[in-house]
Design an enzyme around this catalytic site. Structure first.
Site, mmCIF file in Angstrom:
data_model
loop_
_atom_site.group_PDB
_atom_site.id
_atom_site.type_symbol
_atom_site.label_atom_id
_atom_site.label_comp_id
_atom_site.label_asym_id
_atom_site.label_seq_id
_atom_site.Cartn_x
_atom_site.Cartn_y
_atom_site.Cartn_z
ATOM 1 N N ASN A 416 0.833 -1.199 0.000
ATOM 2 C CA ASN A 416 0.000 0.000 0.000
ATOM 3 C C ASN A 416 0.873 1.256 0.000
ATOM 4 O O ASN A 416 1.563 1.531 0.995
ATOM 5 C CB ASN A 416 -0.912 0.036 1.221
ATOM 6 C CG ASN A 416 -1.724 1.327 1.281
ATOM 7 O OD1 ASN A 416 -2.670 1.495 0.539
ATOM 8 N ND2 ASN A 416 -1.329 2.252 2.152
ATOM 9 N N GLU A 417 0.902 1.960 -1.121
ATOM 10 C CA GLU A 417 1.457 3.308 -1.281
ATOM 11 C C GLU A 417 2.968 3.397 -1.174
ATOM 12 O O GLU A 417 3.510 4.516 -1.211
ATOM 13 C CB GLU A 417 0.788 4.300 -0.300
ATOM 14 C CG GLU A 417 -0.697 4.460 -0.552
ATOM 15 C CD GLU A 417 -1.351 5.593 0.224
ATOM 16 O OE1 GLU A 417 -2.459 6.013 -0.158
ATOM 17 O OE2 GLU A 417 -0.756 6.052 1.219
ATOM 18 N N ASN A 418 3.679 2.282 -1.071
ATOM 19 C CA ASN A 418 5.127 2.388 -0.891
ATOM 20 C C ASN A 418 5.854 2.796 -2.169
ATOM 21 O O ASN A 418 6.829 3.555 -2.108
ATOM 22 C CB ASN A 418 5.685 1.052 -0.362
ATOM 23 C CG ASN A 418 5.179 0.759 1.037
ATOM 24 O OD1 ASN A 418 4.592 1.611 1.690
ATOM 25 N ND2 ASN A 418 5.389 -0.460 1.493
ATOM 26 N N GLY A 421 5.272 6.329 -2.446
ATOM 27 C CA GLY A 421 6.119 7.041 -1.496
ATOM 28 C C GLY A 421 7.522 7.251 -2.026
ATOM 29 O O GLY A 421 8.113 8.329 -1.855
ATOM 30 N N SER A 462 -0.516 -0.653 -4.674
ATOM 31 C CA SER A 462 -1.679 0.208 -4.784
ATOM 32 C C SER A 462 -1.293 1.550 -4.185
ATOM 33 O O SER A 462 -1.070 1.632 -2.973
ATOM 34 C CB SER A 462 -2.867 -0.403 -4.031
ATOM 35 O OG SER A 462 -4.029 0.387 -4.132
#
Length: 807
Positions: A416-418, A421, A462
């Site tokens: 999730n979002e790494n 990031g 994601s």
């Protein structure tokens, strides 16, 4: 001898082994297994409920102590060659000691550990001790071992394999748990046992096929037998059991078909044909692929099930309680039923939580609820050195094999979002070339999925565009998250783009009034009183709630108005975004709202609050996700009416659009006698200008109808509408154990809600956010344990509509 199991449930005690900041405690505390330190302390009345008021802060010491669980139990030697202590859920850093001898250690709450204890058990009394080290303490050591890695939230979650949201999130408290969160058992067996079964369940033409890969520990010369749907196959250990089921009934997502399940049984047989071990699960037959083909708009992201492109009406799922053993099978079933009733067809199990227990996936199988499963990485950089890669591989292997029988599971997602990031959150400068997890997402995890579960697709993250050469949150490619809306701009900006698939978007609001008043006891209670403020974990969350009203609703002047206005705005925001995206069906093939549920009572993005009550957002989702959606949307300079059909039969009929003054006067009307939306498709019509263009945008609206579906469109936001004083007649009647409340509008009532939890905390209503023109009526079904009357139901803060806020 056949394998036998004994769960070690009764008789545990708890002791504070290292009282780091702890108050005086008894030497021993009764403990429950499965359980957590916090729930045992709560049961013993040694801590206050951390969900209430500011108590989260006062119990912070619990997570900073070491704790000892101990059990005295009797054991009789049954002659088995092997006795193993099986620990499927120890949270997290534990040393296991049996009769004074160290059995082993654990460092991962997400995997199963097995320890051979045959030589340590004694006939008669035995003592099992499990010493849990504080995750904070171990985190300090890990932080010294690893060079700094970015993490969006305080705490060392990215350095260990523990539920990340234990350390706090922008909707969750910091309650760092320890304990035995899944039941411990002793397994006794001789010669051989079934270690694992990996059933690859596919369709080949009209037939179902099961290829069962069975790992057996020991067992030379033994045989395996598999059966499903009356088909039986027997082969020597080591062979793949390949079964073909002629023309099985297919498993479908709910709304598209039924959910037939077949029991698959694998037996381990000795030379005499006796069963020495057995494995069984319910499986479903369905085909599955994720279409990520390139097209003229970018890269698709479409789930294709049984050769049918399925539009995803989804919601993100977080752990339903901070204390995991409290989430019973019944609670899972209730929450999934709430999701299904809101027309949600997919739950995304988010990567900052856990791989859920079997009860979750079984309930999803039975409900036809699709599951997107994240691997457990969220909003942080993860080292790829030290012991972490081996733990991650063991964890992934465990859970891929454990979860692959469930037909509801349709995607493995890397994180999730790494990846986002690394691209956008300044990580590259901080990392200075150090590892951050990319090797897990692009190498280890896809390799393990391909090896162990080749029937399911894997996606690296994601959001993710499908390539590191394309920005991960490019809406034209793969799946994307939309968080500038809410964090930076108003919800009208959902209309600025059409993502191919939106796997996260959301808008905040407080919980229901009953939940808020049960968990916060401020006097007076205001949006910024200490308890209410503490139950808002998002950075500048209250400011964003008020800023989000700008241009839509007036700034609220009191607590009651704040509560209703922010809940109403949340519901409108999500419905606006979903209807916009669904009107672009084909380009956009899914929306997964953040989030379905909460883990405690909090102001958050959830549709169902932390005590299980439905917020207005839940009702808005039910409408926006309805399989027959009628919606009015702009296209260029003109307004169009769209019929979006997610049923397997075509949807056709006359469509009537009226321009109506708020007093009910019909100013213009147009009927198209045969609008037809094909199955799983969309149809649209331009509305004639003489109907679509108002004379007075402050006092007019459009109402479109097609069969039972209704769409409404306003030419201005509420702050620029001349909404009349709300007037209505209310009649209350008994209907069995419920109440029927008939509301007849004497003026326009915009987004009417009956907040019956203001009357009784257990009361509920079947509908909210209802708009009525003068003379129209709606019957509300209310479940309430106390007597109801019209006066009670017709006054604020029970009776609320947008008219009251504007006026």
């Amino acid at each position: 001898m056949p394998l036998s199991q004994r769960t070690l449930e009764q008789g545990w005690t708890l002791t504070c082994a290292r009282p780091r900041g702890a108050p005086a405690l008894p030497d021993t505390i009764p403990a429950t297994m499965p359980g957590t330190v916090h729930t045992d302390l709560l049961a013993a009345r040694l801590i206050a409920d951390p969900y209430l008021d500011l108590n989260e802060i006062t119990v912070d010491w619990v997570g900073r102590c070491d704790w000892r669980y101990e059990l005295e139990f009797e054991w009789q030697d049954d002659g088995a060659d092997h006795v193993e202590l099986v620990c499927p859920g120890l949270d997290t850093f534990a040393q296991i000691v049996l009769n004074g001898a160290i059995v082993g250690e654990t460092a991962n709450m997400n995997r199963e550990y097995r320890f051979d204890v045959r030589g340590l058990l004694r006939a008669g009394a035995n003592t099992l001790t499990i010493l849990f080290e504080s995750a904070w303490t171990r985190g300090e050591a890990l932080a010294a071992q690893y060079e700094p890695r970015p993490n969006n939230y305080p705490g060392p979650a990215n350095l260990m394999r523990k539920m990340a949201c234990n350390f706090g999130w922008d909707w969750g408290p910091t309650l760092v748990t320890a304990g035995i969160w899944k039941p411990i058992r002793l397994e006794s067996w001789s010669r051989a046992r079934i270690a694992s079964v990996r059933p690859e369940v596919t369709l080949e033409g009209a037939d179902g096929r099961v290829r069962a890969h069975v790992d057996v520990e020991g067992g030379a010369g033994l045989r395996l037998r598999a059966s499903v749907a009356g088909i039986v196959k027997e082969l020597p250990v080591g062979a793949v059991l390949d079964l073909v089921v002629p023309s099985p009934a297919l498993w479908w997502p709910h709304g598209l078909g039924s959910q037939p399940l077949y029991e698959l049984v694998v037996d381990l047989l000795d030379e005499a044909g006796a069963v020495t071990d057995s494995w069984r699960r319910k499986i479903g037959f369905r085909s599955l692929r994720l279409d990520t083909a390139q097209d003229d708009k970018g890269t698709a992201f479409t789930f294709v099930i049984n050769d049918t492109e399925v539009y995803i009406c989804g919601a993100n799922w977080i752990p339903d309680d901070c204390f995991l053993p409290r989430v019973t099978p019944e609670r899972y079933a209730t929450r999934i039923a709430q999701a299904k009733a809101a027309n949600i067809n997919m739950l995304r199990v988010w990567g900052g939580g856990i791989y859920e227990t079997e009860a979750f996936y079984e309930a999803c199988d039975a409900a036809g609820m699709l599951v997107w499963q994240d691997f457990l990485f969220a909003c942080a950089a993860y080292p790829e050195e030290g012991d972490l890669p081996d733990e991650i591989e063991a964890e992934a292997r465990d859970n891929i094999v454990r979860l692959m029988p469930y037909p509801s599971l349709v995607l493995w997602n890397g994180n999730n979002e790494n990846i986002w990031g690394w691209f956008d959150w300044g990580w590259q400068d901080v990392l200075e070339g150090r590892s951050w997890g990319l090797g897990y997402y692009l190498d280890l995890l896809p390799r393990l999925v391909a090896e162990l579960d080749p029937t399911r697709p894997y996606w690296a993250g994601s959001p993710y565009s499908g390539s590191m050469d394309i920005h991960p949150n490019d809406p034209a490619h793969g799946c994307s998250h939309v968080w500038d809306v809410w964090n930076e701009v108003g919800y009208e900006h959902y209309a600025d783009s059409v993502p191919r698939f939106c796997s996260e978007f959301g808008w905040q609001a407080p919980p229901t009034w009953a939940t808020l008043s049960q968990s916060v006891h401020d006097q007076p209670m205001t949006p910024t009183s200490p308890g209410v403020w503490h139950h808002q974990k998002a950075t500048s969350g209250n400011d964003k709630l008020l800023r989000g009203l700008d241009g839509h609703l007036p700034a609220p002047g009191n607590m009651d108005d704040w509560h209703y206005a922010t809940q109403l705005n949340q519901a409108r925001a999500i419905r606006f975004g979903v209807e916009h995206w669904r009107s672009h069906r084909g380009t956009n093939m899914g929306a997964i709202v953040w989030q379905l549920n909460d883990c405690w009572p909090v102001t958050s993005w959830a549709a169902v609050d932390g005590y299980g009550r439905r917020k207005p957002l839940w009702y808005a989702l039910r409408a926006a996700y309805h399989p027959h959606l009628l919606t009015i949307q702009p296209r260029g300079e003109r307004l169009h009416v769209f019929a979006v059909n997610e049923r397997t039969l075509f949807w056709r009929g006359p469509v009537t659009v009226k321009r109506v003054r708020f007093d009910g006067t019909v100013l213009a009307e147009w009927t198209h006698w045969r609008l037809c939306a094909d199955r799983l498709d969309i149809a649209a019509l331009a509305i004639p200008d003489d109907v679509a263009k108002p004379h007075n945008p402050r006092d007019e609206m459009l109402v479109a109808t097609m069969h039972d579906s209704v769409a409404q469109y306003y030419f201005n936001e509420d702050v620029d509408l001349d909404l009349p004083e709300a007037r209505a007649d209310i009649v209350v009647a008994r209907d069995g154990g419920d109440w029927l409340v008939t509301v007849t509008a004497r003026s326009l009532l915009k987004d009417l809600c009956l907040f019956v939890d203001r009357i009784h905390p257990d009361a509920s209503v079947d509908e909210m956010l209802v708009t009525l023109l003068p003379g129209e009526s709606r019957v509300f079904r209310v479940s309430c344990a106390v007597e109801l009357d019209a006066g009670m139901l017709g006054a604020s803060p029970v009776f609320r509509c947008a008219n009251q806020l504007v006026r």
